[in-house]
Enzyme design. Structure first.
Site, PDB file in Angstrom:
ATOM      1  N   HIS A 262     -19.352 -27.262  23.267  1.00  0.00           N
ATOM      2  CA  HIS A 262     -19.875 -25.732  23.430  1.00  0.00           C
ATOM      3  C   HIS A 262     -19.508 -24.438  22.034  1.00  0.00           C
ATOM      4  O   HIS A 262     -19.156 -23.114  22.580  1.00  0.00           O
ATOM      5  CB  HIS A 262     -20.108 -24.713  25.134  1.00  0.00           C
ATOM      6  CG  HIS A 262     -20.506 -25.141  25.850  1.00  0.00           C
ATOM      7  ND1 HIS A 262     -20.006 -25.442  27.407  1.00  0.00           N
ATOM      8  CD2 HIS A 262     -20.973 -26.377  26.041  1.00  0.00           C
ATOM      9  CE1 HIS A 262     -21.019 -25.791  28.643  1.00  0.00           C
ATOM     10  NE2 HIS A 262     -21.680 -26.939  27.714  1.00  0.00           N
ATOM     11  N   TYR A 364     -27.954 -12.309  29.514  1.00  0.00           N
ATOM     12  CA  TYR A 364     -28.482 -13.322  30.481  1.00  0.00           C
ATOM     13  C   TYR A 364     -28.243 -13.927  31.564  1.00  0.00           C
ATOM     14  O   TYR A 364     -28.824 -15.594  31.614  1.00  0.00           O
ATOM     15  CB  TYR A 364     -29.034 -14.087  29.257  1.00  0.00           C
ATOM     16  CG  TYR A 364     -30.484 -14.027  27.604  1.00  0.00           C
ATOM     17  CD1 TYR A 364     -29.373 -12.282  27.457  1.00  0.00           C
ATOM     18  CD2 TYR A 364     -31.592 -14.019  27.676  1.00  0.00           C
ATOM     19  CE1 TYR A 364     -30.288 -11.432  26.980  1.00  0.00           C
ATOM     20  CE2 TYR A 364     -31.853 -13.349  27.486  1.00  0.00           C
ATOM     21  CZ  TYR A 364     -32.233 -11.875  26.957  1.00  0.00           C
ATOM     22  OH  TYR A 364     -32.634 -11.417  26.471  1.00  0.00           O
TER      23      TYR A 364
HETATM   24 CA   LIG Z   1     -29.772 -17.614  31.532  1.00  0.00          CA
END
Ligand SMILES: [Ca+2]
Ligand code: HEC
Length: 489
Positions: A262, A364
């Site tokens: 990541h 998010y």
């Molecule tokens: Ca998300």
């Protein structure tokens, strides 16, 4: 210690022994209760409560298969959840309303989706037919012309204004294709860390390249024997050599870790010359919600790395001023919509790959809300929360979404206005029909021709795609290719 113990009187010793015995007993009872309350993964729940009828691999037994994509009671998420919650009494399917909570029921749905995809076989076994070099899709037939296949695991493509193409190869090489010819690797590129997700990542060309010659690269920078972290540099290419290198962003030494996944990193310049870059959570999910940490974020900077004063968190004490949005897991694709909004793709855990509209200062959700199955084997307790953005669309299971491209050109008139996304694990190019912020239709344009790692629009108006060899594993380094998508009647 023993010496002191002997030194005290017998009654006191007995007392201590008794206390210790009780403590041990209490501890073992505590341990047993912890075991009983330990979170149960959905795999265990399925084995316990479902496999007796539906089979250990969901292949069917006393009751029907759950992996064959045929549904008596409906195959939408809502219908499957209803089957599990309410049961199908007429057919002998018990209700699990009182024994399983919403999180567990949704986890079972995700597990069914994942298992069904695994049962359906590898992408290569369902590869799109290529007849005399031609692939037919719903609205456009086309050929994939090879630009070069003499490269390893291409990660990204960019064009210089003079028409030369730049390609990053994940093992750490930058290549130029000039008039159809692949040049030897550009000399002087820093050494990259190629383990697992690591390598040489995105390449971008400065919007004012003609004046300043800047080219941007991102890579996983190695430290000592086993640590690495994402770094962004810019430099110029002279006589096929990398020169004038400047560091645009580098993490503090404490962020270089042995966790090799990541990293992000995708970047894009907007019309005003700001550079946006993504950093994945680097294996530390909780860092995505922490504004003092750079990981799990999308950042916005000036072309030289300085922080724009109108960024959302410049005045927040302790926060990193470069942060534009947060709560991301691993965004690997950017594209601007015709109206100027930035869209980003994001890798979910098991399930929950997302497309998001990136808006200044927003959260998010990762790892608080997700549509996928988390590493602990359960979904997040809820999929929505006030103050956290929902994706435009999400996929279960995860196709491995990476590049995204809004198309508004003229070479493929039937595709005008559509959004294209590339899938790595599922080896797909998908076409999304978007209305405002909703995806109303999807088509798999092709499948099984290799991981789609990048899609860009060439100066000639055609799509150029970076593909890995079909069937290649994520971490492996294999031959790949750059292809040009040319329409045929
Ligand atoms: Ca998300
Ligand atoms: C006692 C046996 C039994 C158990 C236990 C059981 N099921 Fe079922 N299930 C059935 C039967 C019978 C049906 C009816 C249709 C069929 O045979 O597929 C069914 C139907 C379903 C359907 C709808 C299938 C369709 O075609 O629409 C789903 C989804 C489902 N089960 C999931 C589960 C899950 C998840 C569990 C465990 C939590 C579970 N079942 C446990 C017997 C069982």
């Amino acid at each position: 210690m023993y010496h002191h113990f002997r030194a005290i009187g017998a009654p006191a010793r007995r007392h201590i022994i008794e206390t210790m015995r009780r403590a041990l007993l209490a501890l073992s009872i505590f341990a047993a209760s912890v075991q009983a309350q330990a979170p149960t993964t959905v795999r265990q729940i399925f084995a316990d409560k479902c496999s007796g009828c539906h089979g250990a691999q969901m292949q069917g037994g006393r009751a029907g298969a759950l992996t064959d994509d045929t549904w008596t009671y409906g195959g939408s998420d809502d219908k499957i959840l209803e089957s599990i919650r309410e049961g199908r009494a007429d057919a002998g399917m018990p209700s699990f309303k009182t024994t399983l909570n919403d999180q567990e029921t949704r986890g079972l749905l995700l597990l069914i989706r994942t298992q069904a995809t695994a049962a359906a076989g590898k992408p290569a076994t369902k590869a799109t037919p290529v007849t005399n070099g031609v692939i037919k899709s719903a609205k456009q037939s086309f050929k994939l012309e090879t630009v070069t296949d003499q490269i390893e695991t291409p990660w990204a493509i960019a064009f210089l204004p003079d028409g030369r193409m730049l390609i990053t190869e994940r093992p750490g090489r930058l290549r130029i294709v000039e008039k159809g010819k692949l040049l030897p690797p550009v000399e002087g590129i820093p050494t990259v860390w190629t383990r697992q997700d690591g390598g040489l990542f995105d390449v971008e060309v400065h919007p004012k390249y003609a004046q300043n010659g800047w080219i941007y690269l991102a890579y996983s920078e190695p430290r000592e024997t086993n640590r690495s972290m994402t770094t962004i540099i810019r430099g110029r290419i002279k006589d096929n050599k990398w020169v004038d290198q400047e560091v645009i962003w580098r993490a503090g030494d404490e962020l270089f870790t042995a966790i090799n996944f990541h990293y992000g990193l995708r970047f894009v310049f907007d019309r005003n010359g700001y550079l946006y870059y993504s950093l994945g959570d680097h294996g530390k999910p909780e860092s995505a919600q922490d504004l003092t940490q750079p990981t799990g974020k999308i950042h916005r900077i000036f072309d030289d790395g300085r922080i724009p004063p109108d960024n959302p968190f410049v005045k927040t004490p302790g926060a990193l001023g470069s942060i534009w949005t947060y709560g991301h897991r691993n965004p690997e694709g950017f594209s601007f919509a015709p109206n100027g909004t930035l869209w980003a793709t994001e890798h979910g855990p098991t399930g929950g790959d997302e497309v998001n509209i990136i808006q200044k200062g927003r959260n998010y959700g990762w790892p608080v809300i997700s549509w996928g199955l988390m590493d602990n084997g359960l979904p997040t307790p809820t999929t929505a929360k006030v103050g956290m953005e929902q994706p435009v669309t999400h996929w279960e299971p995860s196709p491995g979404i990476a590049p995204i491209l809004f198309y508004n050109g003229i070479k493929y008139p039937n595709w005008k206005g559509n959004v294209f996304v590339g899938m790595m694990g599922h080896e797909e190019l998908r076409r999304l029909t978007v209305k405002g912020t909703k995806v109303i239709e999807q088509e798999v344009v092709f499948k099984g021709l290799g991981r789609v790692r990048d899609i860009i629009l060439g100066p000639d108006g055609y799509f150029y795609l970076a593909l890995a060899t079909p069937g290649a594993q994520l971490s492996s380094t294999t031959q790949g290719s750059i292809v040009r998508l040319v329409p045929v009647k």
